[in-house]
Design an enzyme around this catalytic site. Sequence first.
Site, PDB file in Angstrom:
ATOM      1  CB  CYS A 112      -0.866   0.043   1.256  1.00 62.19           C
ATOM      2  SG  CYS A 112      -2.109  -1.238   1.312  1.00 62.19           S
ATOM      3  CB  CYS A 146      -2.795  -8.233   4.184  1.00 59.15           C
ATOM      4  SG  CYS A 146      -2.887  -6.895   3.014  1.00 59.15           S
ATOM      5  CD  GLN A 148     -10.992  -5.866 -13.691  1.00 55.60           C
ATOM      6  OE1 GLN A 148     -10.246  -5.311 -12.868  1.00 55.60           O
ATOM      7  NE2 GLN A 148     -10.980  -5.552 -14.969  1.00 55.60           N
ATOM      8  CE1 TYR A 179      -4.792  -5.934 -25.514  1.00 56.10           C
ATOM      9  CE2 TYR A 179      -6.650  -4.543 -26.165  1.00 56.10           C
ATOM     10  CZ  TYR A 179      -5.325  -4.906 -26.299  1.00 56.10           C
ATOM     11  OH  TYR A 179      -4.532  -4.247 -27.199  1.00 56.10           O
ATOM     12  CD  GLU A 196      -6.944 -12.872 -22.186  1.00 56.81           C
ATOM     13  OE1 GLU A 196      -7.406 -11.745 -21.926  1.00 56.81           O
ATOM     14  OE2 GLU A 196      -5.794 -13.222 -21.887  1.00 56.81           O
ATOM     15  CG  ASP A 206     -10.167  -4.177 -19.253  1.00 60.23           C
ATOM     16  OD1 ASP A 206      -9.269  -3.426 -18.849  1.00 60.23           O
ATOM     17  OD2 ASP A 206     -10.824  -4.918 -18.497  1.00 60.23           O
ATOM     18  CB  CYS A 264      -5.273  -0.958 -15.141  1.00 59.92           C
ATOM     19  SG  CYS A 264      -4.235  -1.817 -16.310  1.00 59.92           S
TER      20      CYS A 264
END
Length: 453
Positions: A84, A162, A285, A314, A335, A383, A410
Amino acid sequence: MNEVIQKAQHYEVEIIDMGEGGEGIGKIQDFTVFVPNVLVGDQVEICLTKVKKNYGFGKLVRIITPSIYRIEVRCDKEAICGGCQFQSLDYQKQLEWKRQKVENCLKRIGKLENIEVEPTLGMGTPYHYRNKAQYPIRLVDGKVEIGFFEAKSKKVVPVTDCLIQHPINKKIIECVKDFLNEYKISIYDDVTHKGLVRHLMIKTGYKAQDVMVCLVINGKTMPHSKAFVECLQAISEIKSIVLNHHTDKTPVILGKECTVLYGSETITEQIGELKFKVSPLAFFQVNPSQTEVLYQKALEYAELSGDEIVWDAYCGIGSISLFLAQKAKKVYGVEIIPEAIENARENAKLNDLNNTEFYAGKAEEVIPDLYKQGIIADTIVVDPPRKGCDEKLLETLKAMVPQRIVYVSCDPATLARDLAYLTKEAGYQVEKVQPVDMFPHTSHVECIVSLKK
Ligand code: SAH
């Protein structure tokens, strides 16, 4: 260079902004300094570690006055773990930073002015959201440790509970560690490339609470694998136990082959009304509740009436394809990973969506080929991974002229580059830019864009 500014000197700096990796940005007169592990609004003392002509890098010495956006950190490994970046930043401010990051990339990289970026869609409770964890397993001072790598290092920070992973992982980590210690299974070493066990991957289906445990090994077999299965069977949620064989020296986590030790090769996840089978190697995802938010946006932006031919480039295991197939005449998915395409076909059957067809191959090869054969899309969803769309795919879109393009990204930097092409070269107009927070407490930004001819 300003004469007073020297390496190893201490300075008081106000952090006025945060860069694209989340690093703080401050000024010493006109000289810009980048400082990791600080927040916008912090007043800090830093030590300069590197000095260039117009900018430099500093290390935090102490916080003089904390930023109003600073919140109490809930994870005791936050300072050393590389996972993080934003645990100490107020969640609303994280969302605003992500919106700003998209806007900055569109302006700076895409030279796209006057595009409004919507406020980031965030989570109500931004914890324990991840359905996939990949923990390196290494010896630290002779002891088996399972956790995460320190930032920019190969040293494992032991992490059991976590804050962003599923709570069940703690039990599994403890169980795997006990097994490795009890049966003295050898542990991988990055330098010598010797030792067997490299990584532990855990995938979880949040809806059904199905769990897959996958141990990545540097070899074909693992001694005492029967005992391994027996240890894990004590955890009733575990529906699949798999070995992944990875003997290459690359830092890539997974190898290409798997052996099922117990149960099924897949687990099931549900997004909205649809069910998806997820295999060890296929991309899915990582944040299932925000995935639903993202896919609903994709559906909204696609504006389907039921007559459209849609392409999903994708497509992974066909998740966006199937979402759209509920409202389109026909959806074609493409894909590169063959196992993901097998999953996509099974998922179409599982959900009774027969108006779909899936192709294994590179989007930039399959789509131009299909276009030559006369399959023309009304709407196309892309994507891509972080590197963005291949030029050949963009050129095909320009030639084919689908009415609508929905771009899921992303990485705002490659998104900006590709949007510049689609708007300036291919004659599309950007209608909406919507960041969606798939990765709370990290600097990663997901974004969905609708474009119209
Ligand atoms: N749309 C999916 C997956 C998106 S991630 C979802 O929402 O789950 C990006 C996907 O692109 C990955 O599954 C990756 O394997 C695939 N990929 C990477 N390069 C590719 C290429 N050149 N052609 C087709 N797919 C590719």
